[in-house]
Design a protein around this motif. Sequence first.
Motif, short mmCIF file in Angstrom:
data_model
loop_
_atom_site.label_atom_id
_atom_site.label_comp_id
_atom_site.label_asym_id
_atom_site.label_seq_id
_atom_site.Cartn_x
_atom_site.Cartn_y
_atom_site.Cartn_z
N UNK A 29 0.81 -1.22 0.00
CA UNK A 29 0.00 0.00 0.00
C UNK A 29 0.84 1.27 0.00
N UNK A 31 2.46 2.72 -2.50
CA UNK A 31 2.14 3.65 -3.59
C UNK A 31 0.85 4.43 -3.33
N UNK A 32 -0.16 3.77 -2.76
CA UNK A 32 -1.42 4.47 -2.49
C UNK A 32 -1.22 5.51 -1.38
N UNK A 34 1.52 7.06 -0.74
CA UNK A 34 2.26 8.15 -1.40
C UNK A 34 1.32 9.02 -2.22
N UNK A 35 0.43 8.37 -2.97
CA UNK A 35 -0.52 9.12 -3.81
C UNK A 35 -1.36 10.05 -2.95
N UNK A 39 0.26 13.50 -3.58
CA UNK A 39 -0.43 14.03 -4.76
C UNK A 39 -1.83 14.56 -4.44
N UNK A 48 10.36 14.11 0.91
CA UNK A 48 10.03 13.86 2.32
C UNK A 48 9.48 12.45 2.51
N UNK A 50 9.95 9.82 0.68
CA UNK A 50 11.03 8.84 0.50
C UNK A 50 11.93 8.79 1.74
N UNK A 52 11.02 9.54 4.81
CA UNK A 52 10.27 8.90 5.89
C UNK A 52 10.27 7.39 5.72
N UNK A 53 10.14 6.94 4.47
CA UNK A 53 10.20 5.49 4.24
C UNK A 53 11.56 4.95 4.68
N UNK A 129 5.83 -0.21 -5.49
CA UNK A 129 6.49 0.43 -4.36
C UNK A 129 7.96 0.65 -4.65
N UNK A 132 8.47 3.39 -7.29
CA UNK A 132 8.23 4.72 -6.71
C UNK A 132 9.45 5.21 -5.92
N UNK A 133 10.01 4.31 -5.11
CA UNK A 133 11.14 4.69 -4.26
C UNK A 133 12.39 4.93 -5.08
N UNK B 109 15.22 13.55 12.64
CA UNK B 109 15.30 13.94 11.24
C UNK B 109 14.75 15.34 11.04
N UNK B 130 15.39 1.85 -1.02
CA UNK B 130 14.82 1.46 -2.31
C UNK B 130 15.36 0.10 -2.73
N UNK B 163 -0.87 0.93 -10.75
CA UNK B 163 -0.55 1.67 -9.53
C UNK B 163 0.77 2.42 -9.64
N UNK B 167 -0.61 5.56 -11.77
CA UNK B 167 -0.96 6.16 -10.48
C UNK B 167 -2.47 6.16 -10.24
N UNK B 170 -5.71 2.81 -5.60
CA UNK B 170 -5.60 1.39 -5.30
C UNK B 170 -6.93 0.64 -5.29
#
Lengths: 177, 190
Positions: A29, A31-32, A34-35, A39, A48, A50, A52-53, A129, A132-133, B109, B130, B163, B167, B170
Amino acid sequence: MKDSTDVLWSLVWQFGALSLLAFGGANAIIPEMHRQAVEVHHWMSDADFTALFAISQAAPGPNFMISTLVGWKVAGLPGALLATAAMCLPSCLLAYGVARVWDRFRDAPWRRAVAAGLAPVTVGLVAATFWLLVRAADQDARLAIITAATAAIAYFTKLNPLWALGAAAAAGLLDIV
Amino acid sequence: MPIPVPRLSPETPPPTPRILFAAFLKIGLSGFGGVLPFARRALVERRGWLSAAEFNETLSLCQSIPGPNVVNLSVVVGSRFAGPIGALAALAGLVVAPVALVLVLGALWSRYGALGHTPSAIRGLSAAAAGLAAATSLKMARPVLAAAPYTAGPIVLAAFIGVGLLRLPLPWVLLGLAPVSVLVARRRGA
């Protein structure tokens, strides 16, 4: 005050929904999340999110804690606690309920079809995921090399991933990347 | 089925909520980027609360419902031994320390994230994170694609494009793909 209450409700709603959409675990989840955070609600920048992840990966524990950090970034400690609770509770209630009736349908053919059918969807989501990263993190070739090296170490060895994260952060500190 | 290991021996009393809390506290702090392997080691090998077969069964339950898998696992194991209080104790044990720690990291941070060399350290960390995600998706993809390359492959690709590239929200992607994928799995005889 109304605004901050609105934001908290929005966090609860988003993460509560994500909890029930997280087939295959928390990585599916991202990507969602993040969206929504970047967005739709403009709560934070791509960089930010990225970061935080990355921070959530550098702490021990289950891998849903990016939601704690997103909640914290958006609305401080109340946001963090509410986002964490919203991320855990709906699926936990479901787990509690399902566990009580599990014996009745664990061998049902439809359950195996559902599990087998959801698996490829989850794989595609986790790949999203990753994509995106990578897009946000790898701004140059040296960072891309770090990503590739970490991926290889995590895929082929049993080394604790913390070593790779630490080495990468150190490389950054020393201005190697 | 693996050989079933005997259940709790008669002289081992079932764990109390307090013991469940302590056990899951330890599990929560033991791994980075996911703690399932540690949960297995603690529950099956060290404490003998579940046999290997029971662990697999419980995990498969937790994976077929939404939510973070190990969080679901804590609820199911806790409730099995000590009812709702046990579920709550195991869940609290699992999440309380990691959440506190990650908040400390987050606070550091936001305080020092823009100072000196920290931004480049965060860049390195993000690139490595990543990479971890890449390894996770490869590990998950391998068995799924090996089991049904021609039917699972297009579904994986469609979920990724929907996704990751387009984009799309979901819920749309899940509603669009999951029923098709389940029907396909059903016809394949899964």
